[in-house]
Design a protein around this motif. Structure first.
Motif, PDB file in Angstrom:
ATOM      1  N   GLU A   3       0.559  -1.389  -0.060  1.00 16.95           N
ATOM      2  CA  GLU A   3      -0.119  -0.055  -0.042  1.00 16.95           C
ATOM      3  C   GLU A   3       0.854   1.149  -0.009  1.00 16.95           C
ATOM      4  N   TYR A   4       2.020   1.225   0.874  1.00 11.59           N
ATOM      5  CA  TYR A   4       2.698   2.582   0.896  1.00 11.59           C
ATOM      6  C   TYR A   4       4.123   2.166   0.048  1.00 11.59           C
ATOM      7  N   HIS A 253       5.020  12.704  -3.305  1.00  9.26           N
ATOM      8  CA  HIS A 253       5.396  11.735  -2.583  1.00  9.26           C
ATOM      9  C   HIS A 253       6.697  11.878  -2.096  1.00  9.26           C
ATOM     10  N   ARG A 256       7.697  12.382   1.799  1.00 12.48           N
ATOM     11  CA  ARG A 256       8.074  11.209   2.874  1.00 12.48           C
ATOM     12  C   ARG A 256       9.432  11.149   3.110  1.00 12.48           C
ATOM     13  N   TYR A 286      -1.108  14.110  -0.894  1.00 12.08           N
ATOM     14  CA  TYR A 286      -0.291  13.000  -0.506  1.00 12.08           C
ATOM     15  C   TYR A 286      -0.277  12.538   1.118  1.00 12.08           C
ATOM     16  N   ASP A 288       0.976   9.747   4.052  1.00  9.83           N
ATOM     17  CA  ASP A 288       1.349   8.273   4.273  1.00  9.83           C
ATOM     18  C   ASP A 288       1.792   8.351   6.073  1.00  9.83           C
ATOM     19  N   GLU A 312       3.213   2.490  12.328  1.00 12.37           N
ATOM     20  CA  GLU A 312       3.067   2.139  11.048  1.00 12.37           C
ATOM     21  C   GLU A 312       4.383   2.457  10.403  1.00 12.37           C
ATOM     22  N   CYS A 313       4.790   3.732  10.735  1.00  9.13           N
ATOM     23  CA  CYS A 313       6.114   4.097  10.354  1.00  9.13           C
ATOM     24  C   CYS A 313       7.283   3.143  10.155  1.00  9.13           C
ATOM     25  N   VAL A 316       6.689   1.084   7.256  1.00  7.70           N
ATOM     26  CA  VAL A 316       7.222   1.821   5.849  1.00  7.70           C
ATOM     27  C   VAL A 316       8.669   2.070   5.724  1.00  7.70           C
ATOM     28  N   ASP A 320      11.140   0.398   2.612  1.00  5.91           N
ATOM     29  CA  ASP A 320      11.521   1.672   1.514  1.00  5.91           C
ATOM     30  C   ASP A 320      13.103   1.611   1.417  1.00  5.91           C
TER      31      ASP A 320
END
Length: 442
Positions: A3-4, A253, A256, A286, A288, A312-313, A316, A320
């Motif tokens: 999703e991210y 984006h 981020r 945007y 996230d 959640e971070c 992510v 990444d």
């Protein structure tokens, strides 16, 4: 956590060779189906000359040891072309090995003047430079990045400033340095390319916007690997209006990565206010968990929401390519942000409640606070009997307030002065097309 994942958005602004490291990273995360990743990798390789790599991927995808006929033929053709290009550039290679030419290349400051001298005394001509450029490009497409870098360096030094391939060569040099993980060289090329793009007044505004968007994405490789990168990314993305405008217009984006750089950079705390304003402005285009963490903490003062977003971070960041190495710094500093913000509101805080807000056990939270006090980063005392943290008075001295308010003034003044100089400087003519829209490099 697909999703991210931003690989699809990022890939639109990267050369195909720069996408390979991202796909290799995703392959180890098991976010996507392995066969789909292999198909995507093989499709990217079809536009390059990295035939052996393509054969390996083909075998892995089809579970076979047989080499496809078309790739065997392509390998033969690639080897023949490489030999031919080596022969075609042998004259300029021999020329650049001469001590006198080396000395001229090292001391020259004007490419046009150097070219004229070498043309007169050693027979250098534009056709030789064109062959050198083609050889550099061919080596790059074969994955021979060191050879491409060397050729492009020679090409850049020897070519006159108005050469049709000069801008393309800068992009190629930057890509090669990135892929060889030579971050000092990549940073130099990044700055040089930024200067060329920003000073080129002869192209339409949309064209410049597109090139800045590409440069923003390529720069992530450098900024998240170079020791000075997390300072430079803030200066370029947040405090250079042209690049901030490109981010807000073309690629929100990227917030981020800017947000992560700010959170993990303890020396740049004063920029938080400016960053939060940008995040708030772009929240409709945007969001996230990383940007939402900042919203929860500094806009909504929602500590429970910030705690949830911090969890959640972690996911992510782990998934990444650019940010996975920042995980520990991010979590540490994000907890400190929560703690500092919470302490501004409360004078006496329960350690148990604080542990819950920080997503830690009470014992770990207590040790963490003790370390903060020992390192003189926190004016507080721990009441073990009551299980409370008692905050000390923290009035900000007037001179500190003055320093805080004027801290960014010097940098902003420099940027304003630089922009004025650029606006009144003579326009540079260039008819180089935007190579970035093409599927391959150069």
């Amino acid at each position: 956590m697909a999703e991210y994942d931003l690989t699809t958005q990022m890939g639109q602004y990267l050369d195909r060779h720069l996408v390979f490291p991202l796909l290799e990273f995703l392959a180890g995360k098991e976010i996507y189906n392995e066969r789909e990743l292999l198909k995507g990798k093989l499709d990217l390789l079809s536009g390059t000359n990295m035939v052996d790599f393509a054969i390996d991927v083909y075998k892995q995808l089809n579970c076979t040891d047989d080499e496809p006929q078309n790739l065997r033929e392509k390998r033969t053709n690639v080897v023949e072309q490489l030999k031919q290009l080596q022969q075609d550039t042998s004259m300029i290679s021999d020329l650049t090995e001469k001590q006198e030419v080396k000395r001229l290349m090292e001391t020259a400051r004007d490419g046009r003047q150097l070219f004229d001298i070498l043309e007169k005394d050693f027979g250098l001509n534009l056709e030789m430079l064109d062959k050198l450029y083609k050889f550099a490009k061919f080596q790059y497409e074969c994955g021979m990045y060191a050879g491409a870098t060397e050729c492009l360096y020679i090409y850049r030094v020897l070519s006159p400033g108005n050469d049709k391939n000069s801008l393309n060569a800068l992009w190629g040099k930057l890509a090669s340095e990135i892929l060889m993980q030579n971050w000092d060289g990549a940073l130099e090329d990044l700055k040089r390319l930024q200067e060329v793009i920003d000073n080129n007044k002869s192209v339409p505004a949309l064209h410049s916007l597109q090139q800045r968007t590409w440069l923003i994405h390529w720069s992530l490789f450098v900024f998240f690997n170079h020791p000075k990168g997390r300072d430079l990314i803030i200066d370029m993305f947040l405090y250079t209006d042209k690049y901030l405008n490109a981010i807000q217009t073309m690629c929100p984006h990227i917030l981020r990565y800017l947000t992560t750089a700010v959170i993990t950079n303890k020396r740049r705390r004063p920029v938080l206010k400016d960053l939060v304003k940008v995040i708030q402005q772009e929240s409709y285009t945007y969001r996230d968990p990383i940007t939402e963490f900042m919203e929860c903490l500094y806009i909504n003062f929602d500590f429970d929401g910030a705690q949830q977003k911090l969890r959640e971070c972690e996911t992510v960041l782990t998934n990444d390519f650019f940010l996975t190495a920042c995980l520990d710094d991010f979590i540490e500093n994000a907890r400190l942000f929560i703690f500092e913000t919470f302490c501004r509101i409360h004078q006496c805080i329960s350690i148990e409640m604080l542990a819950e807000k920080l997503n830690m056990s009470p014992e770990d939270a207590e040790r963490w606070i003790v370390d903060l006090i020992r390192n003189a980063r926190l004016d507080a005392k721990i009441d073990l009997k009551q299980g409370h943290v008692v905050m000390g008075a923290q009035p900000l001295a007037p001179y500190k307030q003055l320093i805080e308010k004027t801290k960014g003034l010097h940098f902003r003044s420099q940027m304003l002065n630089s922009n004025i100089d650029k606006s009144i400087s003579p326009k540079q003519s260039s008819d180089v097309p935007h190579w970035g829209a093409q599927p391959g490099i150069f």
